[in-house]
Design an enzyme around this catalytic site. Sequence first.
Site, PDB file in Angstrom:
ATOM      1  CD  GLU A  47      -2.478   1.389   3.304  1.00 25.65           C
ATOM      2  OE1 GLU A  47      -1.314   0.896   3.883  1.00 25.65           O
ATOM      3  OE2 GLU A  47      -3.435   1.830   3.011  1.00 25.65           O
ATOM      4  CG  ASN A 110      -4.317   3.652   0.316  1.00 25.08           C
ATOM      5  OD1 ASN A 110      -4.514   3.286  -0.124  1.00 25.08           O
ATOM      6  ND2 ASN A 110      -4.332   3.769   1.556  1.00 25.08           N
ATOM      7  CE  LYS A 127      -6.937   1.667   3.883  1.00 21.69           C
ATOM      8  NZ  LYS A 127      -5.738   1.656   4.296  1.00 21.69           N
ATOM      9  CD  GLU A 146      -5.296   5.032   6.041  1.00 27.11           C
ATOM     10  OE1 GLU A 146      -6.444   4.501   4.475  1.00 27.11           O
ATOM     11  OE2 GLU A 146      -4.562   4.270   6.813  1.00 27.11           O
ATOM     12  CB  CYS A 172      -4.282  -1.534   4.996  1.00 27.43           C
ATOM     13  SG  CYS A 172      -3.157  -1.302   6.439  1.00 27.43           S
ATOM     14  CG  ASN A 197       1.867   1.674   4.662  1.00 32.36           C
ATOM     15  OD1 ASN A 197       3.408   2.240   4.498  1.00 32.36           O
ATOM     16  ND2 ASN A 197       1.808   2.096   3.472  1.00 32.36           N
TER      17      ASN A 197
HETATM   18  N1  CDT Z   1      -2.815   1.111   6.648  1.00 28.42           N
HETATM   19  C1  CDT Z   1      -3.651   1.418   7.440  1.00 28.42           C
HETATM   20  O1  CDT Z   1      -5.160   1.192   7.288  1.00 28.42           O
HETATM   21  N2  CDT Z   1      -3.338   0.149   8.600  1.00 28.42           N
HETATM   22  C2  CDT Z   1      -4.179   0.160   9.906  1.00 28.42           C
HETATM   23  C3  CDT Z   1      -3.491   0.993  11.131  1.00 28.42           C
HETATM   24  C4  CDT Z   1      -5.161   0.487  11.231  1.00 28.42           C
HETATM   25  S1  CDT Z   1      -4.242   1.133  13.614  1.00 28.42           S
HETATM   26  C5  CDT Z   1      -5.362   2.880  13.192  1.00 28.42           C
HETATM   27  C6  CDT Z   1      -4.433  -1.380   9.481  1.00 28.42           C
HETATM   28  O2  CDT Z   1      -4.949  -2.113   9.594  1.00 28.42           O
HETATM   29  O3  CDT Z   1      -3.040  -2.015   9.494  1.00 28.42           O
END
Ligand code: CDT
Length: 311
Positions: A47, A110, A127, A146, A172, A197
């Site tokens: 991502e 995204n 996304k 985000e 993600c 990420n």
């Molecule tokens: N990039 C992304 O979607 N990261 C989220 C972090 C969640 S915690 C706010 C994930 O689900 O890994």
Amino acid sequence: MSRKMRAAVAQLGPIHRVDSRDAVVRRLVTLLREAHGQGACFVVFPELALTTFFPRWWMTDQAEIDRYFEREMPNTATRPLFEAAKELGIGFYLGYAELTEERGEARHYNTSILVDPAGRIVGRYRKIHLPGHSEHLPQAPFQHLEKRYFDVGNDGFRVWRMMDAVFGMCICNDRRWPETYRVMGLQGVEIVALGYNTPVENIHDREPEHLRMFHHLLSLQAGAYQNAAWVLAAAKCGAEDGFVMIGGSAIVAPTGEIAARALTEGDEVIATTLDLELGDYLRRAVFNFAKHRRIEHYNLITSRTGAKTEV
Ligand code: CDT
């Protein structure tokens, strides 16, 4: 008839704020060549693979924010990746921040794309499950903005036929939601590609660090098994400007078993041979949707968002 495809996941170590797109694309091309060297005809990148994970930074100047976004794809910086893919005959999934215009208004997504072995974009996903917050949290160790920097994706969860297999994409946080896989499963998805990420620390609720990896793998394995699909997941990981993200890039079989897993928190390619027949067997033996699903009992899934206790 046995249907086999060799595929790879290209994990990326950290990308810092000062790193240029050109430097990142050079790393992507190196990984692409390595994946090809391991016999893969498809490789998944993470991502937001062209920049640092910028939603961790509070920014108010829209011009500064927009510098993390791509206005066209391919563009000058990413063209070498598309050319290398075409030269080698290898398809790929790539995540990046997309800036576009809809009805005269700027839109920020995204996004991930599916590129075929001729270097042509054949699919796009934006996304849908955007995590985090939109307000500034000055007390938090870092931000997860985000919900501020991106619009919710408007393409749905689609699938595409490429190289004689049915591909789906998500990004993600989507991987944690069973609906993501099921909507693709109902379209016969065989290979789900995703990049992520994931910070080691959950800024919203303190939780033991080991749970971050456990929940990541649990989500991939459950999604794969319950939909009889291969899941290919690529991390961007390690410490970006001091902010650490989990690795754990993995290739999960339709049985829910981990077929390959990255060992480092840096640039690393893992590859395996996907036996697509494995999914066919599970779709016949256990998850024969047409035979066993009971949609008359699933109405709440699409009519209610939050949980509500009425007893
Ligand atoms: N990039 C992304 O979607 N990261 C989220 C972090 C969640 S915690 C706010 C994930 O689900 O890994």
